[in-house]
Design an enzyme around this catalytic site. Structure first.
Site, mmCIF file in Angstrom:
data_model
loop_
_atom_site.group_PDB
_atom_site.id
_atom_site.type_symbol
_atom_site.label_atom_id
_atom_site.label_comp_id
_atom_site.label_asym_id
_atom_site.label_seq_id
_atom_site.Cartn_x
_atom_site.Cartn_y
_atom_site.Cartn_z
ATOM 1 N N SER A 67 0.555 -1.052 0.023
ATOM 2 C CA SER A 67 -0.284 -0.254 0.236
ATOM 3 C C SER A 67 1.222 1.111 0.336
ATOM 4 O O SER A 67 1.740 0.897 0.291
ATOM 5 C CB SER A 67 -1.165 -0.146 1.616
ATOM 6 O OG SER A 67 -1.586 0.967 1.168
ATOM 7 N N TYR A 79 -2.111 -1.158 10.488
ATOM 8 C CA TYR A 79 -2.342 -1.376 8.988
ATOM 9 C C TYR A 79 -0.791 -1.367 8.313
ATOM 10 O O TYR A 79 -0.181 -1.579 7.901
ATOM 11 C CB TYR A 79 -2.930 -0.678 8.681
ATOM 12 C CG TYR A 79 -3.627 -0.843 7.264
ATOM 13 C CD1 TYR A 79 -4.245 -1.687 6.534
ATOM 14 C CD2 TYR A 79 -3.255 0.285 6.639
ATOM 15 C CE1 TYR A 79 -4.549 -2.260 5.049
ATOM 16 C CE2 TYR A 79 -3.231 0.259 4.767
ATOM 17 C CZ TYR A 79 -3.925 -1.262 4.227
ATOM 18 O OH TYR A 79 -4.240 -0.772 2.835
#
Length: 252
Positions: free
Chosen positions: A143, A156
């Site tokens: 990401s 995350y």
């Protein structure tokens, strides 16, 4: 002749979003596709779209945080198709938003179990068979949060930074074994995960669009195209990279 004719691809998290788009893209290029996910879309949309266009696909239920599930999924792939040429290790969760101090241990452990340990487990079993073949290409889904920090997402962000580091390590380990390992780093992509994050709040969605230099969210198919390219012979000299597919987000 499709570029992936007679090849086999595993797509984790393949039931929805980026995973679905990538599974369809691989099938369009001639690969037999294994759709691995902890839940199957009730409409079986990924499988339906692939088969409707003459492609071949199989759904295998798999929780990537469980070693036994991952081992069984890869072994079943080998049992069905005899090989695994490509893997897009995409399954992931966003976890619960909280500051670093307020993040619970449960959220931390669950997020890393799926997003980082899950990718390691998939690679562990995929690499076993790719090494026997002497070839393969793996793409892990990181990401932009694997390249920069994001407030309120400590677990995350940590997991996605870990994916980038794991990808680079594996790329170096297997560079002379005919196996390439790369990562994609999506920006804000219009997926069910983003819908959950924004709560479908139009104001929050507009804020995300404004944060993207290109002025819009990305589409799952745009990430899928990058994954297909990284697995193709066109990227034969590309390994160990973390490729942003982010509309310019990380250029800011």
């Amino acid at each position: 002749m499709p570029i992936f004719h007679n090849k086999v691809a595993i797509i984790t998290g393949g039931s929805f979003g980026i995973g679905r788009a990538t599974a369809i893209a691989f099938a369009q290029e001639g690969a037999a596709v294994v759709i691995a996910d902890c839940e199957e879309d009730p409409e079986r949309e990924t499988l339906r779209q692939i088969e409707a266009n003459g492609g071949e696909a199989t759904f295998i239920k798999c929780d990537v945080s469980k070693a036994s599930d991952v081992a069984a999924m890869v072994e079943k792939t080998i049992g069905l198709y005899g090989r695994v040429d490509f893997a897009f290790n995409n399954a992931g969760i966003e976890g619960v938003s909280a500051t670093t101090q307020e993040c619970t241990q449960e959220n931390w452990q669950r997020t890393l179990a799926v997003n980082l340990t899950g990718i390691w487990l998939c690679m562990k079993h995929e690499l076993y068979y790719m090494l026997q073949q002497g070839s393969g290409a793996i793409v892990n889904c990181a990401s932009v949060a694997g390249l920069t920090g994001f407030p309120l997402l400590p677990a995350y962000v940590a997991s996605k930074h870990g994916v980038v580091g794991l990808t680079r390590t594996a790329a170096l380990e297997y560079a002379k074994s005919g196996i390439r390992v790369n990562a994609v780093c999506p920006g804000v992509i219009k997926t069910p995960m983003i819908d959950r994050f924004t709560g479908n709040d139009k104001q929050i969605e507009q804020h995300f669009r404004e944060m993207e230099p290109v002025g819009r969210m990305g589409e799952p198919a745009e990430v899928a195209a990058a994954v297909v390219w990284l697995c193709s012979d066109a990227a034969s000299f590309v390994t160990g990279t973390a490729l942003p597919v982010d509309g310019g987000w990380t250029a800011q």
